[in-house]
Design an enzyme around this catalytic site. Structure first.
Site, PDB file in Angstrom:
ATOM      1  N   TYR A 162       0.852  -1.208   0.000  1.00 21.14           N
ATOM      2  CA  TYR A 162       0.000   0.000   0.000  1.00 21.14           C
ATOM      3  C   TYR A 162       0.877   1.243   0.000  1.00 21.14           C
ATOM      4  CZ  TYR A 162      -3.142   3.588   1.984  1.00 21.14           C
ATOM      5  OH  TYR A 162      -3.853   4.749   2.239  1.00 21.14           O
ATOM      6  N   ALA A 163       1.814   1.307   0.953  1.00 23.08           N
ATOM      7  CA  ALA A 163       2.681   2.483   1.057  1.00 23.08           C
ATOM      8  C   ALA A 163       3.516   2.655  -0.211  1.00 23.08           C
ATOM      9  CB  ALA A 163       3.589   2.350   2.286  1.00 23.08           C
ATOM     10  N   LYS A 166       1.400   4.011  -3.116  1.00 26.52           N
ATOM     11  CA  LYS A 166       1.152   5.448  -2.913  1.00 26.52           C
ATOM     12  C   LYS A 166       2.431   6.244  -3.176  1.00 26.52           C
ATOM     13  CE  LYS A 166      -3.140   5.671  -1.116  1.00 26.52           C
ATOM     14  NZ  LYS A 166      -4.218   6.488  -1.692  1.00 26.52           N
ATOM     15  N   VAL A 210      -9.330   0.479  12.615  1.00 25.13           N
ATOM     16  CA  VAL A 210      -9.424   0.082  14.028  1.00 25.13           C
ATOM     17  C   VAL A 210     -10.647   0.684  14.734  1.00 25.13           C
ATOM     18  CG1 VAL A 210      -7.825   1.879  14.854  1.00 25.13           C
ATOM     19  CG2 VAL A 210      -8.096  -0.196  16.165  1.00 25.13           C
ATOM     20  N   PHE A 214     -13.292  -1.386  17.278  1.00 28.49           N
ATOM     21  CA  PHE A 214     -13.517  -1.099  18.700  1.00 28.49           C
ATOM     22  C   PHE A 214     -14.984  -0.719  18.956  1.00 28.49           C
ATOM     23  CE2 PHE A 214      -8.812   0.219  19.649  1.00 28.49           C
ATOM     24  CZ  PHE A 214      -8.454  -1.117  19.601  1.00 28.49           C
ATOM     25  N   ARG A 234      -0.569   6.597  17.103  1.00 26.51           N
ATOM     26  CA  ARG A 234      -1.115   7.337  15.975  1.00 26.51           C
ATOM     27  C   ARG A 234      -1.574   8.719  16.445  1.00 26.51           C
ATOM     28  NH1 ARG A 234       1.136   3.838  13.856  1.00 26.51           N
ATOM     29  NH2 ARG A 234       0.344   2.235  12.452  1.00 26.51           N
ATOM     30  N   ASP A 313       4.033  -2.828  10.729  1.00 30.51           N
ATOM     31  CA  ASP A 313       3.322  -1.569  10.967  1.00 30.51           C
ATOM     32  C   ASP A 313       4.281  -0.431  11.235  1.00 30.51           C
ATOM     33  OD1 ASP A 313       1.109   0.031  11.146  1.00 30.51           O
ATOM     34  OD2 ASP A 313       0.199  -1.038  12.810  1.00 30.51           O
ATOM     35  N   ASP A 315       5.490   2.222  13.662  1.00 31.48           N
ATOM     36  CA  ASP A 315       5.422   2.249  15.119  1.00 31.48           C
ATOM     37  C   ASP A 315       4.827   3.560  15.633  1.00 31.48           C
ATOM     38  OD1 ASP A 315       7.895   3.088  13.871  1.00 31.48           O
ATOM     39  OD2 ASP A 315       8.622   3.587  15.870  1.00 31.48           O
ATOM     40  N   ARG A 317       3.964   7.913  14.257  1.00 31.18           N
ATOM     41  CA  ARG A 317       4.090   8.951  13.219  1.00 31.18           C
ATOM     42  C   ARG A 317       3.355  10.210  13.663  1.00 31.18           C
ATOM     43  NH1 ARG A 317       1.056   4.666   9.428  1.00 31.18           N
ATOM     44  NH2 ARG A 317      -1.096   5.163   9.900  1.00 31.18           N
TER      45      ARG A 317
END
Ligand SMILES: NC(=O)c1ccc[n+]([C@@H]2O[C@H](COP(=O)([O-])OP(=O)(O)OC[C@H]3O[C@@H](n4cnc5c(N)ncnc54)[C@H](O)[C@@H]3O)[C@@H](O)[C@H]2O)c1
Length: 353
Positions: A162-163, A166, A210, A214, A234, A313, A315, A317
């Site tokens: 994905y990254a 992009k 996420v 939840f 995040r 993932d 960690d 950012r």
């Protein structure tokens, strides 16, 4: 302005379409579904085309030629899909998006391209922990658009497709810009949250992010699952704050956004995924809980059990938003608690019957 909004029916697209219409623009929206924009379908300045852009008969060139600005939000944007369908992610997020960019080149139209904060990958602290004096220093996790290097995981961790897709798209737009053939602005969102984000997992065949996981656990009283202990951090950003910034990029006063990349995020709202689960549970107990539904326990699961093979993932950012501040005069307003309350309220209203 006449605006072609590709992905208008998604989370960001639905909020952005509403904003663009209320700002007086004429919008043509394209998406495979309209359930998040049903209230806009009768707006006199809105035309909706319900189509998959990959379908034969979808005339991208005509739509681009009829517009002043193209906004491209189309992508697979959920980690579950990067892990289960990596090739589809590459094909949609790079190949199909390239077709949109090339159409803008040939028709000489400005493009606002949605990329992702995922392009930054991991912090240097996470890959050489022993060698850094203070790996917890937030300065090591502040990512800025034009200076920060990208650190991604190995190919076997296919989440990074994905990254990479992009990132490659960004690089192609930049190259077209260097040749003077494309006017573009790239947006890197940092974890937007708000009403209409994805769907509850039980309402869809897809893999939401996420927050809806939840939320479903809270509504149903089932466990809130923390992948790998929920240690990743995040910076959550309110969709209303985000759309205010995107609106300024669309307006492009004095063409300050031409050829620019913008982080859009709330640096003050950093929280670990465990912290997010705990805060959501507390807020839910305080504001929304029905007495007959138990509060969920928070449990740890391995990434492999939750996602399957290939997970990895970022960690941590934290967005450097000085460019959006100085060029656009934008400042995020909403704190984490308020963002969560607003998004939770939407889900409770829609789902807790
Ligand atoms: N929401 C965030 O915090 C975030 C973070 C990083 C990057 N982004 C990027 O922003 C963009 C929008 O994200 P979002 O959160 O609104 O996701 P989303 O999944 O809600 O929106 C994407 C929309 O594109 C549509 N779409 C996908 N394939 C299509 C196709 N073949 N034809 C027509 N429509 C198609 C989907 O139906 C969906 O409505 C994406 O490019 C995403 O990668 C978002």
């Amino acid at each position: 302005m006449r605006i072609l909004n590709l992905g208008a029916g998604g989370f960001i697209g639905s909020h952005l379409t509403e904003h663009l219409l209320s700002s007086g623009h004429e919008v043509t929206g394209v998406d495979t579904h309209a359930d998040k924009i049903e209230d806009l379908l009768d707006h006199r300045n809105f035309r909706f085309i319900q189509k998959d852009i990959r379908q034969s008969g979808f005339d991208l060139d005509r739509l681009v030629s009829e517009t002043d600005l193209v906004i491209d939000l189309i992508a697979y944007a959920n980690p579950g899909i990067y892990l289960r369908q990596p090739l589809d992610v590459f094909r949609l997020n790079f190949i199909e998006n390239m077709k949109i960019a090339e159409c803008c080149v040939s028709r000489q139209k400005r493009l606002v391209q949605f990329s992702s904060c995922e392009v930054y990958g991991k912090t240097a602290a996470s890959v050489v922990p022993g060698k850094l004096q203070d790996p917890e220093d937030p300065a090591l996790a502040i990512f800025s658009e034009d200076d920060t290097d990208f650190i991604l995981g190995p190919v076997a961790k296919h989440r990074w497709i994905y990254a990479c897709s992009k990132q490659l798209l960004e690089r192609v737009l930049h190259a077209y810009g260097l040749e003077g053939r494309l006017s573009y602005t790239i947006i890197r969102p940092f974890n937007f949250i708000g009403p209409k984000i994805d769907y509850l997992p039980s309402d869809t065949d897809g893999f939401p992010r996420v927050f809806p996981h939840f939320m479903e656990a809270l509504i149903k009283g089932t466990p809130m699952k923390l992948v790998d202990g929920g240690r990743h951090r995040r910076c959550y950003t309110d969709i209303e704050d985000a759309v205010a910034c995107i609106g300024r990029i669309v307006d492009n006063p004095g063409r300050v956004c031409d050829g620019q990349i913008f982080n859009i995020g709330s640096p003050e709202n950093e929280v670990s995924i465990r912290g997010l689960a705990e805060l959501m549970r507390d807020l839910y107990a305080e504001r929304f809980r029905k007495p007959d539904v138990p509060l969920p326990e928070i449990v740890e699961v391995t990434a492999e059990a939750f996602y399957g093979k290939g997970y990895d993932d970022s960690d941590r950012r934290i967005p450097d938003i000085s460019k959006a501040r100085t060029l656009l005069g934008w400042e995020p307003r909403f704190g984490l608690k308020e963002i969560l309350e607003r998004a939770m309220q939407y889900y409770v209203r829609e789902h807790a019957s």
